[in-house]
Design an enzyme around this catalytic site. Sequence first.
Site, PDB file in Angstrom:
ATOM      1  N   ASP A  73       0.838  -1.196   0.000  1.00  0.00           N
ATOM      2  CA  ASP A  73       0.000   0.000   0.000  1.00  0.00           C
ATOM      3  C   ASP A  73       0.873   1.246   0.000  1.00  0.00           C
ATOM      4  O   ASP A  73       2.023   1.209  -0.452  1.00  0.00           O
ATOM      5  CB  ASP A  73      -0.926  -0.037   1.226  1.00  0.00           C
ATOM      6  N   HIS A 290      -4.102   5.708   3.959  1.00  0.00           N
ATOM      7  CA  HIS A 290      -4.748   4.605   3.249  1.00  0.00           C
ATOM      8  C   HIS A 290      -4.291   3.248   3.772  1.00  0.00           C
ATOM      9  O   HIS A 290      -5.106   2.388   4.134  1.00  0.00           O
ATOM     10  CB  HIS A 290      -4.444   4.741   1.755  1.00  0.00           C
ATOM     11  N   SER A 510     -11.043  -0.442  -1.805  1.00  0.00           N
ATOM     12  CA  SER A 510      -9.844  -0.511  -0.970  1.00  0.00           C
ATOM     13  C   SER A 510     -10.171  -0.989   0.436  1.00  0.00           C
ATOM     14  O   SER A 510      -9.316  -1.566   1.113  1.00  0.00           O
ATOM     15  CB  SER A 510      -9.180   0.867  -0.867  1.00  0.00           C
TER      16      SER A 510
END
Length: 586
Positions: A73, A290, A510
Amino acid sequence: MINVNFKKIIALSFLLCLHTLTFAQSKDVKLPANWFNLDMVENGFFGISTEKAYRDLLKDKKPKQNIIVAVIDGGVDIDHPDLKEVLWTNKKEIPGNGIDDDGNGYVDDVHGWNFIGSKKGNLQFDNLELVRLLRIYTPKYQSTTNLTPLDSTQKEEFRLYKKMVGDFGKKYEDASNTFSVLIAINKVLDSVAKINNKKMPSLDDLDNYKADDETEEQVKTIIKKGAREDGSFEKFYKNIKDAYEQYDAMLKYNLNPKYDLRAELVGDDYSDPNQKNYGNGDVKGPDALHGTHVSGIIGADRSNNLGIMGVANHVSIMAIRVVPTGDERDKDVANGIRYAVDNGAKVINMSFGKAYKWDKKVVDEAVKYAESKGVLLVHAAGNDNQNNDIEENYPNKYFDSPEAEAYKLDHKKPVKPDFTPPRPMQNGMGMRSTAGGSSNLKPIPLDSAKFNLPHASNWIEVGASSYKDDDNLKADFSNYGKYNVDVFAPGFLINSTVPDGKYEDLDGTSMASPVVSGLAALILSYYPTLKPNQVREIIMKSVSKVLHKVKYKNERNETIRVPFSELCVSGGIVNAYNALKLAETY
């Protein structure tokens, strides 16, 4: 002639419509922070029944193995209190001594590795793959016409070049138009804040604000409507500020052909796909929101009475940073997969994707390597509300092969129209954003033969579902595909860990992908002898079947209702309770 001010009003009105389209599933709802782990019958939320499984199936069972899950990521905050106890630690490495203690080629890789950094720092921004490819093709084909003599390879490259030029033009125009409107909204928000001497104004402050002209009055209308749909003025304010940063970065870096700091900040020989030993040990990087959110969904500490509870309770998170703000690079993805496999990961979560490929072969070889070592790959389907059976989405499970090349020669891809209406778009990290996209105006028949081409058996493609068992169950932004998307999992308003010890609601495929990665880790922790293809089979066979029709916008931008089995292979939402019961029979 239309004056400038009126043009702005038209643009603002367009954004008002766009905002309504993109956020069709209202966020004006209060969901339990743990809703994705809840049960539809018991709790009324279409989660994956994780808590029911722990209570009814696992209460008296002891896990047989701690499972390492690699999160490839944009970075993970290793100091988050809900993640500190579940991080993978390389016990052979002495932290901070500047020595490669275990001799694996990576110095101080204590909790993972960062493939987009060096001693000089970290790469935060990068181009879209589209822009990187245009750097190569533009000098070769910008003066080429349809009458220019070309061999078969050049013809294919020229066809791709023309497509890329069109895609770039659309993306740049959409980003520019949207950013200009975001500037106008930000200007009003900042003016209201300044007048009231506040860092963030309130809705009452906005109501009392005297607009300078018609444009500002229209902006006030947009802000009020957005605040209602997002559930609060505070959420809308944050969303607008985030969107401003995103589109600013898109224009400055993602879509800027002149921007390229790869060589300076990473320092590898990018032309060498076999180079592996580059990067640094900073797995957090400059923007870990994220990756930290993804990690919490998989395995946030279930025993510390803090924040949220991840899906898996005997898991170690390995942080591998390869995704900048922009598109990831194939070489880094391949190296990230290999690093994860070589260091003991049994599940790899990949919540990223892009529309173009640079070196698919190097990724294919890494996927095959993971397959040979018994490692499961879980990938987010993307947030363009596109049909992945038709549109390209990389990486994917299909290998470049002689059979695939032969198929391409026999099947011409449909040509898209020049006009493309707006729809949700995926950014480099797989989270929701708004911009223009593409849509076919005529039905496209699917040849199912292409879905039997050589592909990986250790791959699960995940779409995103919402919380309510109604015709809006498919998250409005989620990609889909009767043949290419395997399952759906909760991906709407998912509360999870973010940097600095905080928690935040985010949505996107995601967020759905780590739900499945966590489920895979949970299954393997109790049944560690299962092979990746068996875990995949168990997860797909044990879904909660959706027996009613759901709404979505198809390739022709029409809102239609279809059986859920038309949107994914399994026809349902993953379910931990069912999966563990099925795993017991293997």
